[in-house]
Design an enzyme around this catalytic site. Structure first.
Site, PDB file in Angstrom:
ATOM      1  N   HIS A  62       0.833  -1.207   0.000  1.00 52.39           N
ATOM      2  CA  HIS A  62       0.000   0.000   0.000  1.00 52.39           C
ATOM      3  C   HIS A  62       0.868   1.257   0.000  1.00 52.39           C
ATOM      4  O   HIS A  62       1.526   1.553   0.983  1.00 52.39           O
ATOM      5  CB  HIS A  62      -0.884  -0.043   1.254  1.00 52.39           C
ATOM      6  CG  HIS A  62      -1.849   1.073   1.384  1.00 52.39           C
ATOM      7  ND1 HIS A  62      -1.785   1.998   2.398  1.00 52.39           N
ATOM      8  CD2 HIS A  62      -2.922   1.417   0.627  1.00 52.39           C
ATOM      9  CE1 HIS A  62      -2.780   2.848   2.286  1.00 52.39           C
ATOM     10  NE2 HIS A  62      -3.488   2.528   1.220  1.00 52.39           N
ATOM     11  N   GLU A  91       1.162  -0.786  -4.847  1.00 52.63           N
ATOM     12  CA  GLU A  91      -0.093  -0.018  -4.948  1.00 52.63           C
ATOM     13  C   GLU A  91       0.206   1.463  -5.104  1.00 52.63           C
ATOM     14  O   GLU A  91       1.132   1.986  -4.459  1.00 52.63           O
ATOM     15  CB  GLU A  91      -0.930  -0.247  -3.689  1.00 52.63           C
ATOM     16  CG  GLU A  91      -2.383   0.171  -3.824  1.00 52.63           C
ATOM     17  CD  GLU A  91      -2.749   1.531  -3.269  1.00 52.63           C
ATOM     18  OE1 GLU A  91      -3.905   1.960  -3.468  1.00 52.63           O
ATOM     19  OE2 GLU A  91      -1.893   2.188  -2.648  1.00 52.63           O
ATOM     20  N   ASP A 125      -1.770   5.509  -5.969  1.00 50.21           N
ATOM     21  CA  ASP A 125      -2.933   6.353  -6.194  1.00 50.21           C
ATOM     22  C   ASP A 125      -2.569   7.318  -7.320  1.00 50.21           C
ATOM     23  O   ASP A 125      -1.603   8.078  -7.204  1.00 50.21           O
ATOM     24  CB  ASP A 125      -3.268   7.129  -4.920  1.00 50.21           C
ATOM     25  CG  ASP A 125      -3.487   6.186  -3.751  1.00 50.21           C
ATOM     26  OD1 ASP A 125      -4.534   5.532  -3.701  1.00 50.21           O
ATOM     27  OD2 ASP A 125      -2.575   6.088  -2.896  1.00 50.21           O
ATOM     28  N   HIS A 166      -1.341  10.256  -2.973  1.00 48.99           N
ATOM     29  CA  HIS A 166      -2.596   9.826  -2.367  1.00 48.99           C
ATOM     30  C   HIS A 166      -3.572  10.954  -2.085  1.00 48.99           C
ATOM     31  O   HIS A 166      -4.736  10.910  -2.485  1.00 48.99           O
ATOM     32  CB  HIS A 166      -2.336   9.059  -1.062  1.00 48.99           C
ATOM     33  CG  HIS A 166      -3.614   8.693  -0.373  1.00 48.99           C
ATOM     34  ND1 HIS A 166      -4.224   9.493   0.570  1.00 48.99           N
ATOM     35  CD2 HIS A 166      -4.445   7.626  -0.542  1.00 48.99           C
ATOM     36  CE1 HIS A 166      -5.360   8.932   0.971  1.00 48.99           C
ATOM     37  NE2 HIS A 166      -5.508   7.800   0.317  1.00 48.99           N
TER      38      HIS A 166
HETATM   39  O1  G3P Z   1      -6.661   1.446  -2.572  1.00 51.88           O
HETATM   40  C1  G3P Z   1      -7.029   0.716  -1.427  1.00 51.88           C
HETATM   41  C2  G3P Z   1      -6.793   1.613  -0.336  1.00 51.88           C
HETATM   42  O2  G3P Z   1      -5.586   2.220  -0.650  1.00 51.88           O
HETATM   43  C3  G3P Z   1      -7.897   2.617  -0.262  1.00 51.88           C
HETATM   44  O3  G3P Z   1      -7.596   3.553   0.632  1.00 51.88           O
HETATM   45  O4  G3P Z   1      -7.319   5.936   0.923  1.00 51.88           O
HETATM   46  O5  G3P Z   1      -5.387   4.428   1.156  1.00 51.88           O
HETATM   47  O6  G3P Z   1      -6.308   4.904  -1.069  1.00 51.88           O
HETATM   48  P1  G3P Z   1      -6.588   4.755   0.375  1.00 51.88           P
HETATM   49 CA    CA Z   2      -5.226   3.546  -2.668  1.00 51.09          CA
END
Ligand code: G3P
Ligand code: CA
Length: 356
Positions: free
Chosen positions: A42, A69, A71, A84
């Protein structure tokens, strides 16, 4: 294709309570070329290095995460970047560098301006016990740079797990992403890329652009997602702890939860990414949307379940026993150790070996 040995070894270690569902989830994952159970780093290995930076991503790669992962947002001159938050205040020195635009969205900055920000020093201040002098001055990463990191070690080839963030602010970002991935050959291998969004419209646009790429509809209880059983807001609840408030939340009813699974399928998703309620609470703890009946219903509809964002063994155990098929984590090293896929080297050794 990803960590096949790890997948076999982990399946054998799953708690008995999860075995019936593990069969369904493992089969669904295999059909999509997705690791099972999937370790999704993440924002990279963001417990040990500043989120969405080069050391966070290369550390996750070297530890053996299945996916990096990120964003996805877009600079004012059209370059896709990994950030993010809606703005840059929390994770950069934008307030000092561009005081008049400090609260502006990412889309208000050119790539050169974004690259001029220090996105490492905030981490050193926030987490002095994990601080490193080398984190000072780290830069925002472009999608291309994250692809470069993911592909840099022939022995460790994580996929990318890409979220369209605030997609309403970035019309056409789904097409831009499709072109960017295609140009680099990232769409040639099944399961190498997974696409995710909380936004059903964005997911449908991603499906139009990249019908063959697995997609995940992210779920939570709240505006734009699952309707809660109780309409009370946090302010009205009298609760002082947000995590405790979220942990009490339930979907309005089973039909409401099922409706969102059907929305996921209608948008072209092969799974969902639900929130978790964590044992110790905290800022990552939301409604428990991975209760066993929810995961069973998802599997029965042919949907995988990748839960966000889980960092502790007590929670790894709980969500795996409940039947999830993968975990978003800031602590890839911890999760890989839990799945008996430990790296030969510690997080600190890897960071040092790469100059951090
Ligand atoms: O993408 C899954 C998770 O990352 C969603 O929460 O706010 O960390 O992007 P966030
Ligand atoms: Ca995310």
């Amino acid at each position: 294709m990803f960590n096949a040995i790890g997948r076999v070894c982990c399946l054998a270690l799953l708690p008995m309570a999860g075995l019936a569902e593990a069969g369904q989830g493992a089969e669904l994952a295999r059909a999509q070329g997705i690791a099972y159970p999937a370790v999704i780093a993440h924002r990279g290995a963001s417990y040990d290095a500043p989120e969405s930076t080069a050391p966070a991503y290369l550390l996750a790669r070297e530890l053996g995460a299945d996916y990096l992962e990120l964003d996805l947002q877009r600079s004012s001159d059209g370059i896709l970047v990994a950030v993010h938050d809606d703005n840059l205040l929390r994770t950069s020195d934008v307030a000092e560098r561009f005081p008049e635009r400090q609260s502006s969205p990412v889309s208000a900055f050119t790539l050169a301006e974004l690259k001029s920000l220090d996105v490492g020093s905030w981490f050193n201040k926030a987490y002095p016990e994990r601080a490193r002098a080398s984190f000072k001055g780290l830069q925002i990463q472009t999608l291309d740079e994250v692809m470069d990191i993911a592909a840099a070690n022939p022995q460790r080839q994580p996929g990318l797990y890409i979220e369209t963030k605030v997609p309403g602010l970035f019309p056409g970002i789904e097409a831009d992403l499709g072109k960017g991935l295609q140009a680099r050959g990232w769409l040639d291998q099944p399961g190498r890329v997974v696409l995710q969004s909380f936004d059903r419209n964005s997911l449908a646009l991603l499906h139009q652009q990249m019908p063959q790429v697995p997609k995940i509809l992210l779920l939570w209880i709240g505006k734009g997602s699952i309707e809660p059983a109780a309409q009370q807001t946090f302010a009205e609840s009298g609760e002082s702890d947000k995590a405790a408030f979220y942990a009490r939340q339930q979907p309005k009813d089973k039909a409401e939860f099922e409706r969102w699974l059907d929305y996921a399928k209608a948008a072209g998703a092969i799974g969902t990414g639900p929130s978790a309620a964590l044992a110790e609470g905290g800022a990552q703890s939301y409604a428990d949307l991975v209760q066993p009946w929810m995961n069973q219903l998802s599997h029965d509809k042919g949907l995988l379940v990748h839960v966000y964002t889980v960092d502790e063994a007590v929670d790894f155990r709980k969500v795996m026993a409940a039947g999830v098929d993968g975990i978003f984590t800031n602590r890839s090293g911890q999760l890989l150790r839990y799945f008996a896929r430990p790296s030969a080297h510690s997080e600190a050794q890897i960071l040092r070996a790469h100059g951090y």
